[in-house]
Write a protein that holds these residues in place. Structure first.
Motif, PDB file in Angstrom:
ATOM      1  N   GLY A  42      30.960  54.785  27.168  1.00  0.00           N
ATOM      2  CA  GLY A  42      30.659  53.494  26.546  1.00  0.00           C
ATOM      3  C   GLY A  42      30.318  52.446  27.588  1.00  0.00           C
ATOM      4  N   GLU A  43      30.572  51.192  27.236  1.00  0.00           N
ATOM      5  CA  GLU A  43      30.296  50.081  28.147  1.00  0.00           C
ATOM      6  C   GLU A  43      31.305  50.109  29.283  1.00  0.00           C
ATOM      7  N   PRO A  44      30.875  49.814  30.510  1.00  0.00           N
ATOM      8  CA  PRO A  44      31.817  49.826  31.632  1.00  0.00           C
ATOM      9  C   PRO A  44      32.864  48.727  31.493  1.00  0.00           C
ATOM     10  N   GLN A  45      34.134  49.116  31.655  1.00  0.00           N
ATOM     11  CA  GLN A  45      35.230  48.166  31.594  1.00  0.00           C
ATOM     12  C   GLN A  45      36.261  48.558  32.631  1.00  0.00           C
ATOM     13  N   ALA A  46      36.898  47.565  33.211  1.00  0.00           N
ATOM     14  CA  ALA A  46      38.003  47.807  34.119  1.00  0.00           C
ATOM     15  C   ALA A  46      39.287  47.459  33.393  1.00  0.00           C
ATOM     16  N   ILE A  47      40.253  48.356  33.440  1.00  0.00           N
ATOM     17  CA  ILE A  47      41.556  48.122  32.821  1.00  0.00           C
ATOM     18  C   ILE A  47      42.549  47.913  33.956  1.00  0.00           C
ATOM     19  N   LYS A  71      40.040  52.721  44.980  1.00  0.00           N
ATOM     20  CA  LYS A  71      41.291  52.965  45.712  1.00  0.00           C
ATOM     21  C   LYS A  71      41.653  51.753  46.564  1.00  0.00           C
ATOM     22  N   LYS A  72      40.645  51.161  47.199  1.00  0.00           N
ATOM     23  CA  LYS A  72      40.873  49.984  48.040  1.00  0.00           C
ATOM     24  C   LYS A  72      41.393  48.815  47.195  1.00  0.00           C
ATOM     25  N   ILE A  73      40.819  48.610  46.023  1.00  0.00           N
ATOM     26  CA  ILE A  73      41.263  47.534  45.130  1.00  0.00           C
ATOM     27  C   ILE A  73      42.706  47.784  44.703  1.00  0.00           C
ATOM     28  N   ARG A  74      43.019  49.035  44.354  1.00  0.00           N
ATOM     29  CA  ARG A  74      44.389  49.376  43.954  1.00  0.00           C
ATOM     30  C   ARG A  74      45.382  49.100  45.076  1.00  0.00           C
ATOM     31  N   SER A  75      45.047  49.566  46.286  1.00  0.00           N
ATOM     32  CA  SER A  75      45.994  49.412  47.392  1.00  0.00           C
ATOM     33  C   SER A  75      46.107  47.962  47.861  1.00  0.00           C
ATOM     34  N   THR A  76      45.009  47.232  47.860  1.00  0.00           N
ATOM     35  CA  THR A  76      45.031  45.843  48.311  1.00  0.00           C
ATOM     36  C   THR A  76      45.766  44.939  47.328  1.00  0.00           C
ATOM     37  N   SER A  77      45.533  45.148  46.033  1.00  0.00           N
ATOM     38  CA  SER A  77      46.114  44.251  45.020  1.00  0.00           C
ATOM     39  C   SER A  77      47.514  44.652  44.598  1.00  0.00           C
ATOM     40  N   GLY A  78      47.800  45.942  44.637  1.00  0.00           N
ATOM     41  CA  GLY A  78      49.083  46.424  44.146  1.00  0.00           C
ATOM     42  C   GLY A  78      49.083  46.685  42.657  1.00  0.00           C
ATOM     43  N   ALA A  79      47.963  46.478  41.986  1.00  0.00           N
ATOM     44  CA  ALA A  79      47.856  46.720  40.547  1.00  0.00           C
ATOM     45  C   ALA A  79      47.203  48.076  40.309  1.00  0.00           C
ATOM     46  N   PHE A  80      47.443  48.641  39.145  1.00  0.00           N
ATOM     47  CA  PHE A  80      46.751  49.862  38.761  1.00  0.00           C
ATOM     48  C   PHE A  80      45.443  49.465  38.095  1.00  0.00           C
ATOM     49  N   VAL A  81      44.348  50.037  38.568  1.00  0.00           N
ATOM     50  CA  VAL A  81      43.023  49.715  38.035  1.00  0.00           C
ATOM     51  C   VAL A  81      42.356  51.014  37.628  1.00  0.00           C
ATOM     52  N   ASN A 119      28.096  37.285  46.019  1.00  0.00           N
ATOM     53  CA  ASN A 119      27.784  35.926  46.462  1.00  0.00           C
ATOM     54  C   ASN A 119      28.655  34.872  45.795  1.00  0.00           C
ATOM     55  N   ARG A 120      29.588  35.303  44.976  1.00  0.00           N
ATOM     56  CA  ARG A 120      30.474  34.395  44.246  1.00  0.00           C
ATOM     57  C   ARG A 120      31.291  33.570  45.228  1.00  0.00           C
ATOM     58  N   GLY A 121      31.358  32.282  44.986  1.00  0.00           N
ATOM     59  CA  GLY A 121      32.178  31.425  45.831  1.00  0.00           C
ATOM     60  C   GLY A 121      31.496  30.981  47.119  1.00  0.00           C
ATOM     61  N   LYS A 122      30.347  31.549  47.421  1.00  0.00           N
ATOM     62  CA  LYS A 122      29.632  31.138  48.634  1.00  0.00           C
ATOM     63  C   LYS A 122      28.824  29.900  48.326  1.00  0.00           C
ATOM     64  N   ASP A 123      28.171  29.388  49.323  1.00  0.00           N
ATOM     65  CA  ASP A 123      27.366  28.177  49.140  1.00  0.00           C
ATOM     66  C   ASP A 123      26.375  28.383  48.010  1.00  0.00           C
ATOM     67  N   ARG A 124      26.522  27.607  46.961  1.00  0.00           N
ATOM     68  CA  ARG A 124      25.707  27.781  45.769  1.00  0.00           C
ATOM     69  C   ARG A 124      24.520  26.831  45.723  1.00  0.00           C
ATOM     70  N   ARG A 178      41.666  41.499  39.734  1.00  0.00           N
ATOM     71  CA  ARG A 178      40.518  40.899  39.046  1.00  0.00           C
ATOM     72  C   ARG A 178      39.588  40.214  40.054  1.00  0.00           C
ATOM     73  N   GLU A 179      40.160  39.438  40.959  1.00  0.00           N
ATOM     74  CA  GLU A 179      39.351  38.744  41.975  1.00  0.00           C
ATOM     75  C   GLU A 179      38.600  39.747  42.856  1.00  0.00           C
ATOM     76  N   LEU A 180      39.277  40.826  43.259  1.00  0.00           N
ATOM     77  CA  LEU A 180      38.627  41.835  44.095  1.00  0.00           C
ATOM     78  C   LEU A 180      37.474  42.506  43.342  1.00  0.00           C
ATOM     79  N   ILE A 181      37.685  42.791  42.061  1.00  0.00           N
ATOM     80  CA  ILE A 181      36.625  43.406  41.253  1.00  0.00           C
ATOM     81  C   ILE A 181      35.447  42.450  41.124  1.00  0.00           C
ATOM     82  N   LEU A 182      35.730  41.181  40.839  1.00  0.00           N
ATOM     83  CA  LEU A 182      34.653  40.193  40.724  1.00  0.00           C
ATOM     84  C   LEU A 182      33.888  40.058  42.038  1.00  0.00           C
TER      85      LEU A 182
END
Length: 140
Positions: free
Chosen positions: A19-24, A3-13, A46-51, A36-40
């Motif tokens: 089967g295999e987990p997938q986000a549409i 719900k947070k991803i939907r409201s923050t992005s404005g997209a329907f998710v 830790n994505r994007g942090k000091d690697r 997509r960025e919020l889901i990732l």
């Protein structure tokens, strides 16, 4: 979180329940990219942090990738060819679960987060394709 991803992005998710987990993701280009960025960020916190560690070596990350046990053979391939190819192509280490482990459907992938993301995508691609396809990249 969905719900947070939907409201923050404005997209329907929507997330598949079988089967295999997938986000549409459905919406305008900019809202879909934001979702997509919020889901990732949820999947890979830790994505994007000091690697890099203090000694400038890339920091290793581990991601658990749930895959239906019946599809593990597709990931491994003939004589391990598919598994070796994924590891080589994406510079990751993949640990397949041992029979009898409590998380026997979970594949562990080690490496840099960007490489892990590509390997996970490839694994999902392999496990969602028709069973007759050869994913080893070799000749039949």
């Amino acid at each position: 979180t969905l719900k947070k991803i939907r409201s923050t992005s404005g997209a329907f998710v929507d997330v598949t329940k079988s089967g295999e987990p997938q986000a549409i993701i459905t919406g305008r280009t900019e809202t879909s990219k934001a979702a997509r960025e919020l889901i990732l960020n949820v999947l890979y916190p830790n994505r994007g942090k000091d690697r890099y560690d203090d000694d400038d070596k890339p920091r290793q990350t581990m991601v658990k990738c749930p895959v239906n046990k019946q599809k593990h053979g597709l990931v491994v391939g003939k004589r391990g060819a598919t598994l070796k190819k994924i590891q080589k192509d994406f510079n990751v280490t993949i640990k397949m679960p041992q029979q009898g482990e409590s998380d026997s459907h979970v594949i562990q992938i080690f490496g840099e987060i960007d490489n892990i993301q590509k390997a996970v995508s490839r694994i999902h691609e392999i496990t969602s394709n028709k069973p007759n396809q050869d994913h080893s990249g070799g000749k039949n």
